[in-house]
Design a protein around this motif. Sequence first.
Motif: not given
Length: 97
Positions: A30-40
Amino acid sequence: MKEEIVLKPDEALEYVKLNVKEEDVLELSYNRVYAPGDVLSIQTEEEFGEENIIVSLHLNGELVSDVVRVNLNDIKDDLLEIGHITDEKETIIVIKD
């Protein structure tokens, strides 16, 4: 198996609410952000009569490996793409207005 679907922002949030589970991998662009992560966790909270979808992620980064809490309703208009990875398949959600 890899699948790509095109959804509107509200439809994408509904997809996350119904299909994403703890321990899945979620990649938010989103926007200029890339945030990959494990869903807690995924929670729904009501604020001013509106349902908000809150996702807690443990980020999978070399430089940043932290836990973040993202209110998807706050960023839904800036979402470009959501990657949803489970043991069985990978779904790429392309956001279109």
